[in-house]
Scaffold this motif. Sequence first.
Motif, PDB file in Angstrom:
ATOM      1  N   CYS A 240       0.817  -1.210   0.151  1.00 39.72           N
ATOM      2  CA  CYS A 240       0.024   0.038   0.059  1.00 39.72           C
ATOM      3  C   CYS A 240       0.789   1.263   0.057  1.00 39.72           C
ATOM      4  O   CYS A 240       0.428   2.166  -0.806  1.00 39.72           O
ATOM      5  N   ASP A 241       2.098   1.092   0.926  1.00 46.99           N
ATOM      6  CA  ASP A 241       2.871   2.532   0.780  1.00 46.99           C
ATOM      7  C   ASP A 241       3.632   2.506  -0.511  1.00 46.99           C
ATOM      8  O   ASP A 241       3.653   3.973  -0.949  1.00 46.99           O
ATOM      9  N   ARG A 242       4.006   1.291  -1.137  1.00 46.35           N
ATOM     10  CA  ARG A 242       4.504   1.473  -2.424  1.00 46.35           C
ATOM     11  C   ARG A 242       3.643   2.354  -3.493  1.00 46.35           C
ATOM     12  O   ARG A 242       3.933   2.997  -4.150  1.00 46.35           O
ATOM     13  N   GLN A 243       2.454   1.897  -3.270  1.00 47.22           N
ATOM     14  CA  GLN A 243       1.574   2.303  -4.227  1.00 47.22           C
ATOM     15  C   GLN A 243       1.352   3.951  -4.173  1.00 47.22           C
ATOM     16  O   GLN A 243       1.279   4.531  -5.382  1.00 47.22           O
ATOM     17  N   TYR A 244       1.199   4.299  -2.927  1.00 44.57           N
ATOM     18  CA  TYR A 244       0.527   5.867  -2.832  1.00 44.57           C
ATOM     19  C   TYR A 244       1.640   6.669  -2.548  1.00 44.57           C
ATOM     20  O   TYR A 244       1.556   7.867  -3.015  1.00 44.57           O
ATOM     21  N   GLU A 245       2.711   6.328  -1.983  1.00 49.40           N
ATOM     22  CA  GLU A 245       4.065   7.057  -1.692  1.00 49.40           C
ATOM     23  C   GLU A 245       4.928   7.060  -2.854  1.00 49.40           C
ATOM     24  O   GLU A 245       5.325   8.064  -3.483  1.00 49.40           O
ATOM     25  N   TYR A 246       5.348   6.146  -3.217  1.00 50.05           N
ATOM     26  CA  TYR A 246       6.595   6.043  -4.354  1.00 50.05           C
ATOM     27  C   TYR A 246       6.133   6.509  -5.741  1.00 50.05           C
ATOM     28  O   TYR A 246       6.620   7.194  -6.018  1.00 50.05           O
ATOM     29  N   TYR A 247       5.068   5.867  -6.227  1.00 51.30           N
ATOM     30  CA  TYR A 247       4.449   6.448  -7.492  1.00 51.30           C
ATOM     31  C   TYR A 247       4.105   7.494  -7.665  1.00 51.30           C
ATOM     32  O   TYR A 247       3.911   8.322  -8.788  1.00 51.30           O
ATOM     33  N   ASN A 248       3.830   8.292  -6.526  1.00 51.11           N
ATOM     34  CA  ASN A 248       3.279   9.462  -6.617  1.00 51.11           C
ATOM     35  C   ASN A 248       4.769  10.586  -6.652  1.00 51.11           C
ATOM     36  O   ASN A 248       4.588  11.878  -6.792  1.00 51.11           O
ATOM     37  N   SER A 249       5.910  10.072  -6.125  1.00 47.31           N
ATOM     38  CA  SER A 249       6.903  11.101  -5.499  1.00 47.31           C
ATOM     39  C   SER A 249       7.838  10.971  -6.945  1.00 47.31           C
ATOM     40  O   SER A 249       8.952  11.674  -6.708  1.00 47.31           O
ATOM     41  N   ILE A 250       7.841   9.846  -7.821  1.00 47.75           N
ATOM     42  CA  ILE A 250       8.725   9.953  -8.821  1.00 47.75           C
ATOM     43  C   ILE A 250       8.910  11.014  -9.661  1.00 47.75           C
ATOM     44  O   ILE A 250      10.077  11.727 -10.102  1.00 47.75           O
TER      45      ILE A 250
ATOM     46  N   ASP B 273       0.838  12.054 -13.179  1.00 48.42           N
ATOM     47  CA  ASP B 273      -0.033  11.319 -12.362  1.00 48.42           C
ATOM     48  C   ASP B 273       0.692   9.892 -12.300  1.00 48.42           C
ATOM     49  O   ASP B 273       1.768   9.558 -12.903  1.00 48.42           O
ATOM     50  N   MET B 274       0.108   8.964 -11.754  1.00 50.67           N
ATOM     51  CA  MET B 274       1.065   7.701 -11.453  1.00 50.67           C
ATOM     52  C   MET B 274       1.173   6.761 -12.592  1.00 50.67           C
ATOM     53  O   MET B 274       2.014   6.287 -12.837  1.00 50.67           O
ATOM     54  N   ASN B 275       0.071   6.825 -13.450  1.00 55.96           N
ATOM     55  CA  ASN B 275       0.356   6.045 -15.064  1.00 55.96           C
ATOM     56  C   ASN B 275       1.725   6.769 -15.618  1.00 55.96           C
ATOM     57  O   ASN B 275       2.589   5.819 -15.735  1.00 55.96           O
ATOM     58  N   THR B 276       1.732   7.835 -15.539  1.00 60.89           N
ATOM     59  CA  THR B 276       2.902   8.369 -16.498  1.00 60.89           C
ATOM     60  C   THR B 276       4.160   8.155 -15.909  1.00 60.89           C
ATOM     61  O   THR B 276       5.362   7.735 -16.207  1.00 60.89           O
TER      62      THR B 276
ATOM     63  N   TYR C 171      -5.070   0.477 -11.107  1.00 59.71           N
ATOM     64  CA  TYR C 171      -3.885   0.205 -11.609  1.00 59.71           C
ATOM     65  C   TYR C 171      -2.857  -0.827 -10.964  1.00 59.71           C
ATOM     66  O   TYR C 171      -1.549  -0.789 -11.221  1.00 59.71           O
ATOM     67  N   THR C 172      -3.227  -1.286  -9.682  1.00 61.37           N
ATOM     68  CA  THR C 172      -2.337  -1.562  -8.503  1.00 61.37           C
ATOM     69  C   THR C 172      -1.288  -2.880  -8.964  1.00 61.37           C
ATOM     70  O   THR C 172      -0.179  -2.898  -8.990  1.00 61.37           O
ATOM     71  N   ALA C 173      -1.940  -3.798  -9.818  1.00 64.47           N
ATOM     72  CA  ALA C 173      -1.166  -5.121 -10.225  1.00 64.47           C
ATOM     73  C   ALA C 173      -0.132  -4.537 -11.383  1.00 64.47           C
ATOM     74  O   ALA C 173       1.011  -5.017 -11.318  1.00 64.47           O
ATOM     75  N   MET C 174      -0.635  -3.811 -12.235  1.00 68.74           N
ATOM     76  CA  MET C 174       0.134  -3.418 -13.460  1.00 68.74           C
ATOM     77  C   MET C 174       1.400  -2.396 -12.728  1.00 68.74           C
ATOM     78  O   MET C 174       2.562  -2.682 -13.378  1.00 68.74           O
ATOM     79  N   PHE C 175       0.899  -1.699 -11.966  1.00 69.51           N
ATOM     80  CA  PHE C 175       2.036  -0.711 -11.501  1.00 69.51           C
ATOM     81  C   PHE C 175       3.129  -1.769 -10.728  1.00 69.51           C
ATOM     82  O   PHE C 175       4.377  -1.427 -11.046  1.00 69.51           O
ATOM     83  N   HIS C 176       2.711  -2.726  -9.773  1.00 67.67           N
ATOM     84  CA  HIS C 176       3.665  -3.365  -9.235  1.00 67.67           C
ATOM     85  C   HIS C 176       4.609  -4.387 -10.210  1.00 67.67           C
ATOM     86  O   HIS C 176       5.715  -4.686  -9.880  1.00 67.67           O
TER      87      HIS C 176
END
Length: 409
Positions: free
Chosen positions: A108-118, A122-125, A161-166
Amino acid sequence: ETIAYMGSLYAEYTTVSQWMTDTMLLEGALERGWIYQETAFGAFDGRGVSMVLDEMRQLGLALSATRGNSLKERKSNCLHFLKKAEHLSKLLDRRGYFAIAQSTDILCDRQYEYYNSIDKYDMNTNVALLVVSRALTEDEQSKDLFSLVHPIVLAGYGKGYTAMFHLCDLFTAEAQSDDDECYEAVYNTMKKLMTENTWNKFPSTIELFEQIGDPLLAAYSSLEVTYETDRNNALTQVAKAIIQTSFGKDLDHESFCQAVWVGAADICLETGGDSTIGTSTVRFQPSTPVGNRFIGGVTIHGARIDGYGRYETKSGEYFQSSFALSCIMDFYTPWVWDNECSCWRMKSDDVKQMKCMYDIYFCKPPEGNNFVCGYVAKLVDGTCPFSAQFFTNASPPEFPDPANEVSFS
C-alpha cells in the motif's frame, strides 16, 4: 444442475491452464466469458503459477540497461514484457488483487507514496517513466520509447492500476537492491492469490463480495469479456453455486447482483477513506444489448456536464458542481475538456495522436449501496456508452434534478 456441478469443480479442484506454458495465450483466455469462472474463482496449479511469475521476472530484468544488451534489444524486451504484464495484471485484478494489496502495508505504501513521488505527473505516467528509465541509459533518448510504453501501462487498467504498477516496477528492479523486500512481498502475494480459491479465506459472503465485487462489476460490462447470450450464466451462476457450497446460501440473481454492487462500493469506501475519493471503473462491450450493460440490469440516470462542472436543472438554472469536476478531471481519471469542440477527450489519445470526442454524463448511483455518484462517458458519434466510473465519499454531493435526464441500462 450442470452449473452447480461446475461450481463444485472450481470449489474443490486445482486448474492447470495452457497459458501457464505460453503466457501470450492469456490475452485470448481473458476475453472468454466462461473462462472468466476459472480465472476469477478457482485455484491455479502452484508450479504453473511459479513458472509464469519467474518468466515475468526474467523478462523484466532483460530490459535493464545494465545487462549489456543493445538498445534495439532492450526496446524489444521492454515491449514484450509490458504486453505480458498487461494481461497478467488483468488476471490478478479480477481475482481481487487490489483489495489484498491494500491490506498489505508495504504494498500500500509503495502504491501511494513511491509512485506519486517519482515525478510531478499522475501515477500512470510516473510508472511509464520509471520503466523507460530502467531500459535506457542517461545518454539515450526516452521520448520514442515512452510513447510506446505509456499506452500499454494505461491499457493494463484495473482497480487502482495496482497489479500493473507492481509488475512494471518491482519485476524490472535490479536484484540485490533496496527493492528486494517489496519484490518478495509482491511475488508471494500474487502467487498466493492465484493458487488459493478466491473465497475460501473469508468468514462470510460480506468479505467475499468486497474482494470480488469490483472485479465482477467490471468484467460484466467490460471489453475484456466477449458478449454471449448466456452472459448471466457465464459470469454469475458458478459464483452463486460456489457461495451455496461454501457458505450454505442460495442467492437468487437479484440478490447476488445487489451484493456485487455493495461489495464494490464498500471496498472503494474502505480504501478511499474520508479525505480521498474511492473509485470503481467499468468499460463497456459495444455489442452488449441495452439492459445488459450493468450487472443486475440497473439503470443509471444523469445529465450531460461541461468542462466547468455545469448542467441545466429543472428550474432552468445551471448548477455547477466542483465535486463532479474534481471526479472527472483528477490525476487518476483520463479526461480533459476541449474548449474548441465543447466536448471531452482522453489524455491517452494525445499520446496516440488521436482525437476522439466524448460526452460525459454526471449520474446518480445505483440504489442500495455506498456509491454516492458517478459518470458515464459516451463517444459523441457513438450509440453505446464507452465507460463508467462510480465514486464513494464520506459526504454525498448535492445533485439537483436535471432538465434533460439521460438514462443508461
